[in-house]
Design an enzyme around this catalytic site. Structure first.
Site, PDB file in Angstrom:
ATOM      1  N   ASP A  66       0.871  -1.181   0.000  1.00  0.00           N
ATOM      2  CA  ASP A  66       0.000   0.000   0.000  1.00  0.00           C
ATOM      3  C   ASP A  66       0.909   1.233   0.000  1.00  0.00           C
ATOM      4  O   ASP A  66       1.634   1.461   0.984  1.00  0.00           O
ATOM      5  CB  ASP A  66      -0.874  -0.054   1.260  1.00  0.00           C
ATOM      6  CG  ASP A  66      -1.873   1.082   1.335  1.00  0.00           C
ATOM      7  OD1 ASP A  66      -1.631   2.141   0.708  1.00  0.00           O
ATOM      8  OD2 ASP A  66      -2.883   0.924   2.043  1.00  0.00           O
ATOM      9  N   SER A 148      -3.108  14.470 -13.757  1.00  0.00           N
ATOM     10  CA  SER A 148      -4.476  14.546 -14.296  1.00  0.00           C
ATOM     11  C   SER A 148      -4.773  16.002 -14.624  1.00  0.00           C
ATOM     12  O   SER A 148      -4.125  16.907 -14.078  1.00  0.00           O
ATOM     13  CB  SER A 148      -5.435  14.080 -13.194  1.00  0.00           C
ATOM     14  OG  SER A 148      -6.756  14.477 -13.474  1.00  0.00           O
ATOM     15  N   TYR A 161      -8.561  14.675  -4.555  1.00  0.00           N
ATOM     16  CA  TYR A 161      -7.847  14.075  -5.686  1.00  0.00           C
ATOM     17  C   TYR A 161      -7.111  15.164  -6.479  1.00  0.00           C
ATOM     18  O   TYR A 161      -5.907  15.072  -6.735  1.00  0.00           O
ATOM     19  CB  TYR A 161      -8.838  13.327  -6.574  1.00  0.00           C
ATOM     20  CG  TYR A 161      -8.236  12.757  -7.844  1.00  0.00           C
ATOM     21  CD1 TYR A 161      -7.558  11.545  -7.830  1.00  0.00           C
ATOM     22  CD2 TYR A 161      -8.362  13.433  -9.062  1.00  0.00           C
ATOM     23  CE1 TYR A 161      -7.004  11.024  -9.008  1.00  0.00           C
ATOM     24  CE2 TYR A 161      -7.820  12.908 -10.234  1.00  0.00           C
ATOM     25  CZ  TYR A 161      -7.140  11.718 -10.202  1.00  0.00           C
ATOM     26  OH  TYR A 161      -6.611  11.204 -11.356  1.00  0.00           O
ATOM     27  N   SER A 164      -4.263  16.657  -4.586  1.00  0.00           N
ATOM     28  CA  SER A 164      -3.096  15.740  -4.561  1.00  0.00           C
ATOM     29  C   SER A 164      -2.328  15.829  -5.880  1.00  0.00           C
ATOM     30  O   SER A 164      -1.095  15.756  -5.901  1.00  0.00           O
ATOM     31  CB  SER A 164      -3.532  14.299  -4.294  1.00  0.00           C
ATOM     32  OG  SER A 164      -4.172  13.723  -5.429  1.00  0.00           O
ATOM     33  N   LYS A 165      -3.046  15.992  -6.999  1.00  0.00           N
ATOM     34  CA  LYS A 165      -2.360  16.060  -8.301  1.00  0.00           C
ATOM     35  C   LYS A 165      -1.702  17.434  -8.509  1.00  0.00           C
ATOM     36  O   LYS A 165      -0.633  17.513  -9.121  1.00  0.00           O
ATOM     37  CB  LYS A 165      -3.332  15.738  -9.440  1.00  0.00           C
ATOM     38  CG  LYS A 165      -3.897  14.314  -9.393  1.00  0.00           C
ATOM     39  CD  LYS A 165      -2.845  13.233  -9.598  1.00  0.00           C
ATOM     40  CE  LYS A 165      -3.474  11.858  -9.802  1.00  0.00           C
ATOM     41  NZ  LYS A 165      -2.473  10.784  -9.933  1.00  0.00           N
TER      42      LYS A 165
END
Ligand SMILES: NC(=O)c1ccc[n+]([C@@H]2O[C@H](COP(=O)([O-])OP(=O)(O)OC[C@H]3O[C@@H](n4cnc5c(N)ncnc54)[C@H](OP(=O)(O)O)[C@@H]3O)[C@@H](O)[C@H]2O)c1
Length: 260
Positions: A66, A148, A161, A164-165
């Site tokens: 993980d 992304s 998300y 984080s990108k």
């Protein structure tokens, strides 16, 4: 000679989606070794079997881990280097989580989920680069971080998300500048919309037939993993755009490092 002959490559998130397609493509391009990482070992073993059908002699290490857990990161790098006798050429930080689905707005975002998304998509790649770097720096090599369009635009609902990108893109730039005097290159790639489990969870109301097959966006990853991209560093690529034109324009302008 195939493009990735002799290369040892670590791919996180190799059990499905883009990561699995990269593993299969890299095997076809002659990679010497693949280290495949994800949490679901049964799925990873299926990918290993598919890879071995393509390339029976390839060295494969399957690592159930993980990337949001620092202790797992140390084990990923140690097992990979043990298998490849200390020689790693390419690290692809591809594993990622979208977070809760449906995706909450920031006001409603549970802090534990927020932390998990950052741990998986940003801190994991940071620690993997830190840990793998000493083994990669001498021979040059390539770090590829998967980003992304949500890492450039603050879309509503794509909160943790996207954040984080954004972080991953900033971190990639910083690593690239700090490593500028070395032969190690750091680039980041937005693969564009693909039909994968993650995208279906993010936009369940959309038609996945409109999105690319992840197998069709792997060219840029082969380029960045191969010696053809030596001297190309600190760049963001869009896998479904005309990235080849961008490379040749940079080359014409003498912007690639090896042409300085
Ligand atoms: N799909 C799109 O349209 C799209 C668009 C832009 C960017 N991207 C980016 O492309 C990359 C690949 O995404 P995808 O669409 O192929 O996603 P996917 O099909 O959901 O695959 C994600 C992979 O990451 C692994 N993973 C997730 N959490 C993990 C963890 N904590 N530790 C280790 N492995 C973990 C998963 O395996 P396990 O569950 O077995 O751990 C799986 O192999 C991601 O970085 C994503 O952000 C995707």
């Amino acid at each position: 000679m195939r493009k990735l002959a002799g290369k040892n490559i670590l791919i996180t998130g190799a059990s499905q989606g883009l990561g699995r397609e990269m593993a299969l493509r890299f095997a076809r391009e002659g990679a010497a070794g693949l280290s495949l990482v994800a949490r679901h070992v049964d799925e990873l073993n299926k990918v290993r079997d598919q890879v071995q059908k393509i390339a029976p002699k390839i060295e494969i290490v399957v690592i159930e881990a993980d990337v949001s857990k620092p202790r797992d990161i140390e084990r990923i790098v140690a097992s990979t280097l043990a298998q490849f006798k200390g020689h790693l050429d390419v690290l692809v930080n591809n594993a990622s989580t979208i977070g809760p689905s449906p995706m909450p707005n920031l006001l409603d975002y549970p802090v534990e989920d927020f932390r998990n998304v950052l741990d998986t998509n940003l801190i994991g790649p940071f620690l993997l680069i830190k840990s793998a770097l000493p083994a990669m720096i001498e021979g040059g090599g390539s770090i590829i971080n998967v980003t992304s369009d949500a890492g450039q635009v603050g879309y509503p609902g794509w909160g943790a998300y996207g954040i984080s990108k954004f972080g991953l893109e900033g971190m990639s730039q910083t690593w690239a500048s700090e490593l500028e005097e070395t032969d190690l290159r750091v680039n980041w790639v937005d693969p564009g919309s693909m039909s994968t489990a993650m995208h279906r969870a993010a936009e369940p109301e959309e038609d996945p037939n409109e999105w690319a097959n992840p197998a069709d966006v792997t060219d840029i990853f082969v380029f960045l993993a191969s010696d053809e991209s030596k001297g190309v560093t600190g760049k963001r690529f869009q896998a479904q755009e005309d990235w080849k034109a961008e490379i040749s324009q940079d080359s014409d302008k003498g912007l690639n490092k090896e042409e300085d």
